[in-house]
Scaffold this motif. Structure first.
Motif, PDB file in Angstrom:
ATOM      1  N   LEU A 163       6.274  11.683   1.823  1.00  0.00           N
ATOM      2  CA  LEU A 163       6.646  12.939   1.395  1.00  0.00           C
ATOM      3  C   LEU A 163       8.053  13.468   2.053  1.00  0.00           C
ATOM      4  CD1 LEU A 163       3.400  15.095   0.564  1.00  0.00           C
ATOM      5  CD2 LEU A 163       4.957  13.814  -1.074  1.00  0.00           C
ATOM      6  N   LEU A 164       7.902  13.182   3.621  1.00  0.00           N
ATOM      7  CA  LEU A 164       9.254  13.424   4.298  1.00  0.00           C
ATOM      8  C   LEU A 164      10.201  12.698   3.873  1.00  0.00           C
ATOM      9  CD1 LEU A 164      10.516  14.812   6.928  1.00  0.00           C
ATOM     10  CD2 LEU A 164       9.343  13.095   8.356  1.00  0.00           C
ATOM     11  N   GLU A 198       3.692   6.143  -5.379  1.00  0.00           N
ATOM     12  CA  GLU A 198       3.507   6.002  -6.824  1.00  0.00           C
ATOM     13  C   GLU A 198       2.656   7.281  -7.217  1.00  0.00           C
ATOM     14  OE1 GLU A 198       4.695   1.425  -7.721  1.00  0.00           O
ATOM     15  OE2 GLU A 198       2.441   2.220  -8.024  1.00  0.00           O
ATOM     16  N   VAL A 199       1.715   7.556  -6.597  1.00  0.00           N
ATOM     17  CA  VAL A 199       0.802   8.821  -6.575  1.00  0.00           C
ATOM     18  C   VAL A 199       1.450   9.969  -6.074  1.00  0.00           C
ATOM     19  CG1 VAL A 199      -1.272   9.809  -5.989  1.00  0.00           C
ATOM     20  CG2 VAL A 199      -1.249   7.225  -6.731  1.00  0.00           C
ATOM     21  N   VAL A 200       1.833  10.027  -4.955  1.00  0.00           N
ATOM     22  CA  VAL A 200       2.224  11.355  -4.377  1.00  0.00           C
ATOM     23  C   VAL A 200       3.772  11.867  -4.451  1.00  0.00           C
ATOM     24  CG1 VAL A 200       0.674  10.991  -2.450  1.00  0.00           C
ATOM     25  CG2 VAL A 200       3.051  10.303  -2.023  1.00  0.00           C
ATOM     26  N   TYR A 201       4.547  10.755  -5.224  1.00  0.00           N
ATOM     27  CA  TYR A 201       5.785  11.224  -5.743  1.00  0.00           C
ATOM     28  C   TYR A 201       5.851  11.718  -7.271  1.00  0.00           C
ATOM     29  CZ  TYR A 201       8.312   8.969  -1.801  1.00  0.00           C
ATOM     30  OH  TYR A 201       8.669   8.586  -0.512  1.00  0.00           O
ATOM     31  N   PRO A 202       6.679  12.665  -7.450  1.00  0.00           N
ATOM     32  CA  PRO A 202       6.539  13.260  -8.862  1.00  0.00           C
ATOM     33  C   PRO A 202       6.938  12.235  -9.932  1.00  0.00           C
ATOM     34  CG  PRO A 202       8.491  14.227  -7.561  1.00  0.00           C
ATOM     35  CD  PRO A 202       7.617  13.443  -6.726  1.00  0.00           C
ATOM     36  N   ASP A 257       3.432  15.905  -9.195  1.00  0.00           N
ATOM     37  CA  ASP A 257       3.940  16.601 -10.117  1.00  0.00           C
ATOM     38  C   ASP A 257       3.592  18.078  -9.802  1.00  0.00           C
ATOM     39  OD1 ASP A 257       5.625  14.616 -11.607  1.00  0.00           O
ATOM     40  OD2 ASP A 257       4.216  14.543 -12.967  1.00  0.00           O
ATOM     41  N   PRO A 258       2.482  18.551  -9.408  1.00  0.00           N
ATOM     42  CA  PRO A 258       2.039  19.710  -9.183  1.00  0.00           C
ATOM     43  C   PRO A 258       2.704  20.174  -7.723  1.00  0.00           C
ATOM     44  CG  PRO A 258      -0.064  18.643  -9.367  1.00  0.00           C
ATOM     45  CD  PRO A 258       1.030  17.422  -9.576  1.00  0.00           C
ATOM     46  N   LEU A 259       2.903  19.139  -6.695  1.00  0.00           N
ATOM     47  CA  LEU A 259       3.624  19.551  -5.701  1.00  0.00           C
ATOM     48  C   LEU A 259       5.242  19.819  -6.056  1.00  0.00           C
ATOM     49  CD1 LEU A 259       4.407  19.630  -2.715  1.00  0.00           C
ATOM     50  CD2 LEU A 259       4.538  17.117  -2.433  1.00  0.00           C
ATOM     51  N   LEU A 260       5.753  19.044  -6.508  1.00  0.00           N
ATOM     52  CA  LEU A 260       7.123  19.254  -7.110  1.00  0.00           C
ATOM     53  C   LEU A 260       7.221  20.720  -7.692  1.00  0.00           C
ATOM     54  CD1 LEU A 260      10.136  18.645  -7.261  1.00  0.00           C
ATOM     55  CD2 LEU A 260       9.415  17.447  -9.347  1.00  0.00           C
ATOM     56  N   GLU A 261       6.283  20.908  -8.634  1.00  0.00           N
ATOM     57  CA  GLU A 261       6.352  22.337  -9.350  1.00  0.00           C
ATOM     58  C   GLU A 261       6.336  23.435  -8.298  1.00  0.00           C
ATOM     59  OE1 GLU A 261       3.668  24.655 -12.750  1.00  0.00           O
ATOM     60  OE2 GLU A 261       3.685  22.571 -12.259  1.00  0.00           O
ATOM     61  N   ARG A 262       5.262  23.241  -7.000  1.00  0.00           N
ATOM     62  CA  ARG A 262       5.088  24.317  -6.334  1.00  0.00           C
ATOM     63  C   ARG A 262       6.486  24.471  -5.418  1.00  0.00           C
ATOM     64  NH1 ARG A 262       3.376  24.259  -0.524  1.00  0.00           N
ATOM     65  NH2 ARG A 262       2.556  21.751  -1.069  1.00  0.00           N
ATOM     66  N   THR A 302       0.772  -1.083  -0.069  1.00  0.00           N
ATOM     67  CA  THR A 302      -0.007   0.104   0.101  1.00  0.00           C
ATOM     68  C   THR A 302       0.836   1.179   0.022  1.00  0.00           C
ATOM     69  OG1 THR A 302      -1.808  -1.308   1.111  1.00  0.00           O
ATOM     70  CG2 THR A 302      -1.674   1.364   1.257  1.00  0.00           C
ATOM     71  N   MET A 303       1.945   1.127   0.732  1.00  0.00           N
ATOM     72  CA  MET A 303       2.664   2.420   0.914  1.00  0.00           C
ATOM     73  C   MET A 303       3.523   2.808  -0.450  1.00  0.00           C
ATOM     74  SD  MET A 303       2.510   3.970   4.032  1.00  0.00           S
ATOM     75  CE  MET A 303       4.015   4.710   4.344  1.00  0.00           C
ATOM     76  N   VAL A 304       3.728   1.596  -1.190  1.00  0.00           N
ATOM     77  CA  VAL A 304       4.500   1.990  -2.379  1.00  0.00           C
ATOM     78  C   VAL A 304       3.393   2.269  -3.472  1.00  0.00           C
ATOM     79  CG1 VAL A 304       5.392   0.402  -4.392  1.00  0.00           C
ATOM     80  CG2 VAL A 304       6.375   0.151  -2.078  1.00  0.00           C
TER      81      VAL A 304
END
Lengths: 190, 549
Positions: free
Chosen positions: A157-158, A66-70, B395-400, A60-62
């Protein structure tokens, strides 16, 4: 940009976990087999730690990463896995993380009839927004949305942005939380 | 163990030394009782511990060193406010604000072994010679009853004790005279310092290194700075000095340090303190007797303790025949300005600054307060902290983050405020703490000289930023200023028992065996960060107590 083992070690250092002990225990349990083999050593004596299967937590964390990482980040699987080696260390944080992942997994089953990691990326994002993790302020003792934000989204994110690779994405190779030495501040832009 | 919320509350468990199994009974036959385990109390205790029976009482806990990274995580994560990092707050730390200016007391202190050096930034300048003679030289405020020359050898010793990385006065023509180099070389200037230096050169303004109580190389068995970037409020590496260094040393030399032992009052007769009466977590109360007492509880709790110790002999508070206990509360006022450049400025790699400007300091007079300027290395947002707030990710966060980080510049500065009798700490009439004692009531007021000097500091700051080519986006002027968290003045030093609480040796005029080691003895504040002066005075108090014993 590839996330490396060094990034995972740096991310763990940023949150005060090393991962070494937890990894060792987990591997030993893997060898011994049995029902608890998939949980880390921290679970002993704490029923709440067994609430969510180790594999579910990691998958789940992976999937959330994959969504919250650019999009330009690679190597997420191994980075998150190594980060969790240290983060799931028997602390109160580890219990909170498992519980938050469990609630997210339950919501995924209820709303999408599938585990988080099997959802297409768009539906994973829809799940996170549906549970309110995008607009919630993080709070380890808060609502489901606030705890998913704290233990799942913001933990990831951290981990990323306190690592050298995460920092370099933004233009800082020694981000806050990373002990990257007392030289980089003297250097001009590359 | 990881996780910001995994940190103990500092009041139990951890390393086995903070739990309820700890012996908190009084030490028999104590020579010296020190109240407060911050830098002043720790230095006094270390100074005396080898040859004297010393006991230190502190209201707060002994923090587990293994929790530092988790505390640092609290500093980064938005779920936690600044007082949460070191467990400040609650009924133990309740207080009231009643003055013209709001004072955020629990942002400004840490209670526990190490005191506020656990969260300080670690800037350690000597006061200037004129600071000791403000009345004579500048025409305002009292002169100190001691001179720079009296403190000069203690400054040098304090720099060795804390471990100061500095420029030895070589590159700073405005620094007071010194007889020996700093113990460690100064930190090299930052990249943004080099940008500021060009602008300052165009304007004919001096820029120079700044002394840090932070290791620029290995020192005293502590690590050099490794760049965590979170000096204030947590240095996980130990490169930044904190007073646990001297607490540990004092304990190794035989001192007894009792945590979670808030002193309720000082028992006394007409001219001596006889015991510090303290509470313990089990609900008990104990009497620590000693030949000598050193109160080192900071600029708020020190006067509060004296006021709580009122008696028939001292109806207005212990050692308060002058009426000055709690009065003349001062802090340094912040003046700042910042903006953005159209080029990278490389901020937030480290959490301390490396260049300053003392050029305007000694221009002070009746109308203009001394002030100093600082060139920040941490202007603008930290990407990590930005990432944890907001409605975006991916991507929007990275842009910010990319938009928000990279080209900020900023300057700070500190301004002296004058001592005013109506700026004071008293006991609140209505509110009590967790032990039933009246909480401190803060009435903080600021004089017009300080406010107009903030405007002058802003003028210089804006001129430098504009010369640099910055778009100035904020100015912290008289309407936006705040305290630097330096509590001073509330048990002022004076030759005259009618004018001050302590004599030139920091011994109370009223009680022959009671000293005060704290910035609370400062008659005026100057505009330099106070801790090196606190340390120098504490070492001097240690010598005075030893000689008296």
């Amino acid at each position: 940009m590839e996330l490396t083992r060094r990034d995972a070690v740096a991310a763990l250092a940023a949150v005060g976990a090393t991962g070494g002990v937890a990894v060792g225990v987990r591997r030993m349990q893997d060898r011994e087999g049995g029902e608890d083999a998939a949980t880390d050593g921290a679970s002993a004596g704490d029923p709440s730690d067994r609430d969510t299967n180790e594999g579910t937590v990691r998958a789940t964390m992976v999937a959330v990463a994959e969504v919250v990482y650019p999009g330009e980040v690679d190597g997420i699987d191994e980075f998150v896995d190594r980060f969790l080696d240290g983060r799931l260390d028997g602390s109160a944080h580890a219990s909170g993380l498992r519980e938050a992942v469990g609630e997210l997994a339950d919501a995924s089953q209820a709303w999408h009839d599938a585990p988080v990691e099997e959802l297409p990326a768009a539906e994973r994002e829809e799940l996170l927004r549906g549970i309110g993790a995008d607009t919630a302020d993080e709070d380890p003792d808060g609502t489901t949305a606030e705890r998913v934000r704290y233990y799942v989204v913001n933990d990831l994110l951290l981990a990323l942005y306190a690592s050298p690779t995460g920092g370099e994405l933004v233009g800082i190779e020694n981000p806050q939380g990373h002990p990257g030495g007392a030289e980089s501040y003297q250097r001009g832009p590359p | 163990m990881s996780g910001a919320e995994s940190v103990g509350d500092g009041r139990s468990g951890g390393d086995g030394t903070t739990g309820d199994d700890v012996d908190r009974t009084p030490v028999p036959n104590a020579d010296v009782c020190v109240v407060g385990a911050g830098p002043a109390g720790a230095l006094v205790a270390d100074r005396l511990a080898a040859d004297r029976e010393v006991v230190v009482l502190d209201a707060g806990p002994r923090f587990d060193p293994d929790d530092r990274l988790a505390r640092r995580e609290r500093a980064i994560r938005p779920a936690y406010d600044r007082p949460d990092v070191w467990d400040v707050g609650g009924e133990r730390d309740a207080h009231e604000n009643a003055g013209e200016w709001f004072y955020p007391l629990n942002h400004a202190r840490v209670k526990g072994i190490g005191g506020s050096t656990l969260h300080w930034q670690g800037m350690v300048m000597r006061l200037h010679e004129d600071d000791f003679n403000s009345g004579t030289v500048r025409g305002v405020g009292p002169d100190w009853p001691i001179d720079y020359a009296d403190l000069r050898p203690y400054y040098a010793e304090a720099e060795r004790e804390l471990g100061v990385a500095g420029g030895s006065g070589v590159d700073n023509p405005h620094a007071p005279p010194r007889e020996e180099p700093h113990p460690m070389p100064a930190f090299e200037p930052s990249y943004s310092d080099s940008l500021f230096a060009e602008a300052c050169e165009e304007l004919g303004i001096d820029i120079h290194s700044v002394p840090n109580a932070r290791n620029s190389e290995p020192y005293d068995d502590r690590s050099p700075c490794v760049g965590y970037g979170t000096c204030q409020p947590v240095c996980p590496s130990g490169a930044k000095y904190d007073a646990t260094v001297h607490v540990d040393r004092a304990e190794a030399a035989g001192a007894t340090v009792i945590d979670r032992a808030p002193v309720q009052y000082l028992d006394h007769d007409a001219d001596r303190v006889t015991a510090a009466v303290y509470a313990t977590p089990d609900g008990g109360e104990h009497r620590q007797e000693a030949d000598a007492f050193v109160v080192a509880a900071g600029g708020v709790e020190t006067p509060r303790l004296l006021l709580l110790s009122e008696s028939e002999a001292y109806p207005d508070g212990l050692a308060n025949s002058s009426g000055a206990v709690g009065r003349f509360f001062m802090d340094h006022l912040f003046a700042g300005a910042g903006g953005t450049l159209d080029e990278p400025t490389r901020q937030n790699h480290v959490g301390f600054y490396t260049s300053a400007c003392d050029e305007f300091y000694d221009d002070a007079d009746e109308e203009r307060a001394p002030f100093k300027l600082e060139f920040f290395n941490y202007a603008g947002p930290s990407p990590v902290e930005m990432a944890l707030s907001g409605d975006d990710w991916g991507d929007p966060l990275l842009e910010r983050l990319r938009d928000g980080y990279g080209n900020h510049v900023a300057m700070g500065g500190l301004v002296e405020q004058l001592p005013r009798a109506d700026s004071r700490i008293t006991l609140d009439d209505d509110r009590v703490d967790d032990r039933g004692n009246p909480v401190p009531r803060i009435e903080w007021t600021v004089d017009d000289r300080a406010l107009s000097t903030i405007e002058r500091a802003n003028e210089v700051q804006v001129a430098i930023l504009e010369e640099l080519g910055a778009e100035v986006e904020w100015v912290a002027g008289p309407d936006a200023t705040g305290p630097a968290y330096h509590h001073m003045g509330t048990t002022r030093m004076s030759d005259d028992p009618a004018e001050g609480v302590v004599d030139p040796d920091c011994r109370t005029h009223d009680l022959e065996n009671c000293w005060i080691a704290s910035s609370s003895v400062f008659p005026t504040s100057g505009a330099m960060n106070p801790t090196l002066t606190i340390a120098a005075l504490a070492l001097r108090v240690g010598d005075g107590v030893d000689a008296w014993l």
